[in-house]
Enzyme design. Sequence first.
Site, PDB file in Angstrom:
ATOM      1  N   CYS A  82       3.971   1.898   4.328  1.00 40.17           N
ATOM      2  CA  CYS A  82       3.239   3.164   4.409  1.00 40.17           C
ATOM      3  C   CYS A  82       1.984   3.045   5.275  1.00 40.17           C
ATOM      4  CB  CYS A  82       2.859   3.628   2.993  1.00 40.17           C
ATOM      5  SG  CYS A  82       2.381   5.370   2.913  1.00 40.17           S
ATOM      6  N   ASP A  88       1.350   3.372  -8.636  1.00 43.29           N
ATOM      7  CA  ASP A  88       0.234   2.911  -7.820  1.00 43.29           C
ATOM      8  C   ASP A  88      -0.969   2.670  -8.709  1.00 43.29           C
ATOM      9  OD1 ASP A  88      -1.098   2.145  -5.568  1.00 43.29           O
ATOM     10  OD2 ASP A  88      -1.221   4.135  -4.658  1.00 43.29           O
TER      11      ASP A  88
END
Length: 224
Positions: free
Chosen positions: A11, A135
């Site tokens: 990412c 996360d």
Amino acid sequence: MNTHRTRIKICGLTREADLDAAVRAGADAVGFVLYEQSPRYVTAERAGALARRLPAFVTPVLLFVNASTEHIQRGVDAVPQALLQFHGDETPAYCEAAGRPYLRAARIPTGPAGAGFDLLKYASDHSAAQAILLDAHVEGYGGGGQSFDWTAFPWSHPLLNASSRLVLSGGLTPANVTDGISRVRPWAVDVSSGVEAAKGIKDPDKMLAFVAAVRAADAQPRQT
């Protein structure tokens, strides 16, 4: 024998060279951050230009944080094949209203507080998401290089279904991703800061090392 191949998302890509290196390393998906306050921010148009370099079967993912419907639509128009990722305070209804397949990020507190996060309820509330991305809760909505406690949750619980529905993220690096996979056994892993030379600038060697570490984890026998 373990036959699961953990999928890999890299990412926060901002440059053509980094995108190409991620593909060569073996990424299954690449993420573009459409959140203006991120140091990895790219415009929808820039994301579109980068996504057009992708070969078949590498999935582009657009990351949004509390974005307007108009902002989301600009991203979808620029990258029509994208999977969406909601990383802010979006409700299940708001995520579903986009009418696209999506990932929902669960921002889990670091340290002992992580065990107090009701991940089972969160996964149930966001049952329409293709996956729940795990996360660490950091300032700036991700990319902070911190991990949560990987032992805090019952990964085999049917509501979590880790091996088919969870994406492990948060502070992953080539040095720790093997351990993270062995503990959680997720469907996929997501890395950003752990393969960077600087924020928004990826390191080709770190990306190769990360993919190699994931494959090493896949080769280990699963605990029963």
